[in-house]
Enzyme design. Structure first.
Site, PDB file in Angstrom:
ATOM      1  N   GLU A   1      10.626   2.498   0.684  1.00 18.40           N
ATOM      2  CA  GLU A   1       9.743   2.348  -0.472  1.00 18.40           C
ATOM      3  C   GLU A   1      10.178   3.228  -1.640  1.00 18.40           C
ATOM      4  O   GLU A   1      10.100   2.818  -2.798  1.00 18.40           O
ATOM      5  CB  GLU A   1       8.304   2.690  -0.067  1.00 18.40           C
ATOM      6  CG  GLU A   1       7.296   2.522  -1.188  1.00 18.40           C
ATOM      7  CD  GLU A   1       5.900   2.971  -0.780  1.00 18.40           C
ATOM      8  OE1 GLU A   1       4.983   2.905  -1.631  1.00 18.40           O
ATOM      9  OE2 GLU A   1       5.723   3.416   0.385  1.00 18.40           O
TER      10      GLU A   1
ATOM     11  N   GLU B   1       0.294  -1.500  -5.918  1.00 16.24           N
ATOM     12  CA  GLU B   1       0.981  -1.771  -4.649  1.00 16.24           C
ATOM     13  C   GLU B   1       1.643  -3.140  -4.815  1.00 16.24           C
ATOM     14  O   GLU B   1       0.979  -4.179  -4.731  1.00 16.24           O
ATOM     15  CB  GLU B   1       0.002  -1.786  -3.482  1.00 16.24           C
ATOM     16  CG  GLU B   1      -0.711  -0.469  -3.247  1.00 16.24           C
ATOM     17  CD  GLU B   1       0.102   0.497  -2.376  1.00 16.24           C
ATOM     18  OE1 GLU B   1       1.304   0.234  -2.163  1.00 16.24           O
ATOM     19  OE2 GLU B   1      -0.468   1.497  -1.915  1.00 16.24           O
TER      20      GLU B   1
END
Length: 377
Positions: free
Chosen positions: A222, A341
């Site tokens: 990520e 997100e």
């Protein structure tokens, strides 16, 4: 010499002479075209599925020897033949010179058009170079949709001004002239100002350093995705006149409280934290945006709403909606703050998207659009 050979010569020689006499007439009857695109590919056949065999720049004159499917078959100065798209060249009224003389690429019929006031990047992620050519070193990158002010043009490359005042070159075939110039009362042209101009925007690429964030099925981390998007986003925001603070601009550890403190000390107008989601459920997918739960204001929710709508519209992923939480970076920020997100890295399909430069550029573009909308309304 036998009688049969003599008869054959008497038949073929006159035909050959007629063919030679017809050549200059055919050449004279041909037309010319002038290239109108900035830098245009020449192809081996009449279509984009044929290989590129060369390039020509705006103003180049080419002799036309045929036409097929909307493409001109042209003769090049070195004697080769190639095809150029008909919509990237215009017919010329003047006749082609006879006696086998062909037009030279460095002598256009008229002077090339003046460079535009600004261009918009059309490539996904495009290199900026120190000079007009791929042999010059890369000095930066910009993403699709970035707007740049043009100060010159050379060899098919635009010389542009970067937000920090530096100058660089971008390939003309990876940017298009913008039509946003409007006339003022004095007759001069100016660009329509962006709502982002002068705004102070703090960008927070999630995780970093020893903290990889969530890790996808193939090992993609990520922290790499968030930094890639943040860098592209920062470049685009600066091109629109915004001031940008990155809580990290490389792969390093930065504490959560320190991230919020940077934005507060700098006096940011908004704080945006960039993340990718994850779940034990590998089928979970989509986009969500979060804002603070305690002490939330209407501006916090409006910022989150603008970002969420822009991301869903641009990326086409599932809309999971808005959520509230007491994340440190949201709770400790003294300005409107949101955390996005962008897809689930734990989902194999979305992980594959997250790691592509094209998707990262589109995500950055969506965030720019969301911020533009927020500051415009």
């Amino acid at each position: 010499m036998g009688p049969r050979l003599g008869k054959r010569l008497l038949f073929w020689v006159p035909l050959f002479l007629l063919f030679l006499l017809a050549l200059p007439l055919a050449a004279h009857a041909a037309t010319q075209v002038e290239v109108t695109g900035l830098v245009v590919n020449l192809r081996a056949g009449p279509g984009t599925d044929y290989p590129v065999v060369g390039q020509v720049s705006r103003g180049t004159r080419l002799v036309v020897v045929g036409e097929a499917r909307g493409w001109y078959n042209v003769a090049l100065p070195d004697g080769r033949r190639a095809f150029i798209a008909g919509w990237l060249a215009r017919p010329l009224e003047e006749a082609v010179p006879s006696r086998g003389i062909t037009a030279r690429e460095d002598k256009p019929v008229s002077s090339p058009a003046a460079p535009p006031n600004s261009v918009e990047v059309t490539g996904s992620v495009v290199n900026l170079r120190a000079g007009p050519g791929t042999d010059y070193p890369v000095v930066g990158q910009v993403s699709r949709g970035t707007r740049l002010v043009v100060v010159g043009e050379a060899r098919g490359w635009y010389n542009v001004v970067l937000p920090d005042g530096r100058r660089a070159f971008i390939a003309g075939w990876l940017a298009r002239p913008r039509e946003e110039a409007i006339s003022s009362r004095g007759g001069e042209e100016r660009l329509i100002p962006s709502a982002l101009a002068g705004k102070k925007i703090a960008l927070d690429p999630g995780h970093g350093g020893s903290d990889p964030g969530a890790i996808g099925p193939t090992g993609y981390q990520e922290k790499g995705f968030t930094l890639a998007v943040a860098r592209l986003l920062a470049a685009e925001l600066r091109s629109r006149g915004a001031q940008v603070l990155l809580t990290r601009d490389r792969d390093v550890d930065v504490g959560l409280y320190a991230r919020a403190a940077m934005a507060n000390d700098w006096g940011a107008d908004v704080f945006l934290s960039i993340h990718a989601d994850a779940s034990f459920n590998s089928s979970a997918r989509g986009i969500s945006t979060w804002y603070r739960r305690e002490g939330a204001t209407a501006e916090d929710r409006r910022l989150a709403q603008c970002l969420q709508e822009a991301l869903v519209k641009e990326l086409g992923l599932a809309d999971r909606g808005l959520f509230t939480a007491n994340f440190v970076v949201l709770r400790e920020s003294s300005m409107p703050a949101a955390l996005v997100e962008i897809g689930f890295i734990s989902n194999s399909d979305e992980e594959a998207l997250l790691r592509t430069p094209e998707f990262q550029a589109r995500a950055a573009k969506a965030l720019v659009d969301g911020l533009e909308r927020y500051f415009s309304s």
